[in-house]
Scaffold this active site. Structure first.
Site, PDB file in Angstrom:
ATOM      1  N   GLN A   1      27.157  49.206  45.715  1.00 59.57           N
ATOM      2  CA  GLN A   1      27.648  49.271  44.334  1.00 59.57           C
ATOM      3  C   GLN A   1      27.724  47.892  43.674  1.00 59.57           C
ATOM      4  O   GLN A   1      28.588  47.635  42.841  1.00 59.57           O
ATOM      5  CB  GLN A   1      28.998  49.990  44.258  1.00 59.57           C
ATOM      6  CG  GLN A   1      28.868  51.489  44.513  1.00 59.57           C
ATOM      7  CD  GLN A   1      30.084  52.284  44.111  1.00 59.57           C
ATOM      8  OE1 GLN A   1      31.202  51.779  44.123  1.00 59.57           O
ATOM      9  NE2 GLN A   1      29.891  53.544  43.769  1.00 59.57           N
TER      10      GLN A   1
ATOM     11  N   MET B   1      18.060  66.916  13.421  1.00 60.02           N
ATOM     12  CA  MET B   1      17.397  65.777  12.792  1.00 60.02           C
ATOM     13  C   MET B   1      16.019  65.551  13.400  1.00 60.02           C
ATOM     14  O   MET B   1      15.071  65.180  12.693  1.00 60.02           O
ATOM     15  CB  MET B   1      18.253  64.519  12.914  1.00 60.02           C
ATOM     16  CG  MET B   1      17.846  63.413  11.952  1.00 60.02           C
ATOM     17  SD  MET B   1      18.033  63.865  10.211  1.00 60.02           S
ATOM     18  CE  MET B   1      19.758  63.505   9.932  1.00 60.02           C
TER      19      MET B   1
END
Length: 587
Positions: free
Chosen positions: A115, A484
């Protein structure tokens, strides 16, 4: 006096000293020391999100509705990278955020540890500033510098990346004098140059076709700036328009208000911008959704630009009189100088200009043909506005057609009531932003005007709303389309609807119930008012699925790259008449 404490405790203490009441975050291994310190205090409340992008949007909503910085806490690696979208959104919209990211221990940095990611490198281009804390000795200074940088000058997001060993390390914490806090090299200019302001007022006194073009900078400056804008408009008699981010700084009920301008702005606002002889830009940045084609943008006008960010001056549009400074302070000085010259608005001189504006206004560019059988999306927002008028209401939006319809048909009288993603256009913004607003204003009515596609991107944050008993209302205009995208496919791609239909939508009523909220569905215009009232009366979170006209276009519209005077109006907007068989624009 100095106190001995761990780095993790310093983080929490600094938050408390900065007056932070809420922080939005998600734990992970590298952040556990900070979470442990957070657990052992009661001054700062942690709101557990379901995704780190949600945390950043919640912090944005919190910041935008309060004027205070939003604060985020995430872990290393994917925790930090998941926050990048919200950080970029905050950067483009000038929202003050402080994002604390945990990092692997310093001896593991660069080793591809579990990580680990280069958080500082990744966020360098999407933050106002960022830090990697290498020593616990630097942590108190960095924490307070971060808040100073995020909230002063042009606001923006700041990242503080804190390795795990720095969180465990013990050092001295000294409470700073926050009222007199200064940064050695970062000292933004807030007072505008007096000669430049005087020259600007001189132009204003001679203008015959002036317009105030205002933006989010007025709202960022604080409530006094909005008051100054209103006074400046009153003493000059000039018309006022605004960007999407500036809605609410000037009251929509005022007769000098022209409505929003830009790609989906009003006819009168856009034509006034095109034909004015003096444009006074206060706190806006001339982005492409406003200017259209640069070489045809307001071609005959002199231009004044008031902005706290020097890099915005002459960036997109060449300016005649730049004024670098805080919008509120500059407008206050403009008012003083104007009143020293005259106590009268320029009513007679600009009367022909107002007559022209009235003719443009008569076009009714936000008009639409209503239906007795199908709910038109514009009508849905109008009914929502009427039902909430006079209430303590805050509006957030997702991104798409519904966002523009909300800007057109929901009217704002005060600043900090309208939260939307402007510059980045981030789908999924509205729901978590509504959570953040509701945390900041627990007794207010908070509504996310949403689209069924956009809202699904962060739908998991309904769980956060349920956990903290936050009664947000999600008002979904469901046209079963990425509206849109579909509209642009009509305009530019010959009606080839590549992946703009949603063929497997969830049952939003059942989904709301699964999250512990209430679901409502309405598709009959005659039943809409009662359904809206049912939503408003429910004391918890609501998903309201409003089934609307599937192929309604969001108009008016200035096609991309076109000047303001080539606006497509609703009564002339048969899409098929403005493109050829290959999808090429004919106007």
């Amino acid at each position: 006096m100095a106190e001995k404490m761990t780095g993790a405790e310093m983080v929490v203490q600094a938050l408390a000293d900065q007056g932070v009441e809420h922080i939005f975050g998600y734990p992970g291994g590298a952040a556990l020391p900070i979470y442990d310190a957070m657990f052992q205090q009661e001054k700062v409340q942690h709101i557990l999100v379901r995704h780190e992008q949600g945390a950043t949007h919640m912090a944005e909503g919190y910041a935008r509705s309060t004027g205070k910085p939003g604060v985020v806490l995430v872990t290393s690696g994917p925790g930090a990278t998941n926050a990048v979208t919200g950080l970029t959104d905050a950067l483009l919209d000038s929202i003050p955020l402080v994002c604390i990211t945990a990092q692997v221990p310093t001896n593991l940095i660069g080793s591809d540890a579990f990580q680990e990611c280069d958080t500082v490198g990744i966020t360098r281009s999407c933050t106002k500033h960022n830090y990697l804390v290498k020593s616990v000795k630097d942590l108190p200074r960095i924490m307070h510098e971060a808040f100073h940088i995020a909230t002063t000058g042009r606001p923006g997001p700041v990242v503080i990346d804190i390795p795990k060993d720095v969180q465990f390390a013990v050092g001295e914490y000294i409470r700073p004098d926050l009222e007199n806090f200064r940064h050695a090299s970062y000292q933004p200019k807030v007072e505008g140059d007096l000669d430049a302001i005087t020259a600007a007022v001189d132009l204003m006194l001679r203008a015959e076709r002036p317009v105030f073009y205002t933006g989010g900078g007025v709202i960022n400056s604080g409530p006094e700036a909005s008051k100054h804008l209103r006074e400046l408009a009153e003493i000059t008699g000039f018309p006022v328009t605004s960007t999407l981010m500036g809605l609410g700084a000037f009251p929509a009920s005022n007769p000098q208000w022209l409505g929003m301008l830009g790609m989906h702005g009003s006819y009168e606002a856009n034509l006034a911008m095109h034909d004015c002889d003096l444009m006074i830009n206060i706190g806006a940045r001339f982005d492409d959704r406003i200017t259209g084609r640069i070489d045809a943008f307001s071609p005959g006008s002199r231009k004044i630009h008031v902005d706290i960010d020097p890099s915005s001056i002459n960036k997109n549009v060449v300016i005649d009189i730049p004024v670098i400074g805080d919008c509120g302070l500059v407008m206050e000085e403009m008012i003083r100088i104007w009143r020293s010259r005259t106590n009268q608005p320029r009513t007679e001189a600009i009367a022909p200009w107002w007559e022209q504006i009235k003719k443009w206004r008569a076009v009714n560019s936000f008009g639409f043909k209503n239906s007795e059988t199908t709910i038109k999306p514009q009508y849905a927002i109008q009914r929502l506005y009427e039902a909430t008028k006079g209430k303590d209401v805050y509006i957030t939006t997702e991104v798409g057609q519904h966002q523009m319809w909300a800007a057109q048909h929901f009217h704002f009288e005060e600043p900090n009531r309208w939260m939307t993603s402007g510059g980045l256009g981030t789908m999924g913004y509205g729901l978590p932003a509504a959570v953040g607003v509701q945390v900041a204003h627990p007794d207010a009515l908070v509504i996310d005007i949403a689209g069924e596609a956009s809202v699904q991107m962060t739908m998991q944050e309904m769980s956060t709303a349920a956990q903290y008993r936050l009664p947000i209302k999600i008002f979904i205009l469901n046209n079963e389309r990425m509206g849109m995208v579909r509209q642009w496919q009509d305009l530019l791609h010959g009606g080839r609807y590549a992946h703009s239909y949603a063929e497997s939508l969830p049952d939003f009523v059942k989904l709301a119930e699964a999250y512990g909220g209430k679901g409502i569905r309405c598709e009959n215009p005659a039943e809409l008012d009662a359904a809206i009232q049912e939503m408003l009366d429910y004391p918890g979170p609501v998903l309201f699925d409003v089934i609307v006209e599937k192929d309604e276009n969001c108009l008016p519209m200035i096609p991309s790259g076109k000047p303001h005077n080539e606006i497509i109006l609703p009564d002339t907007a048969d899409i098929g008449s403005i493109i050829d068989e290959k999808g090429k624009m004919l106007v």
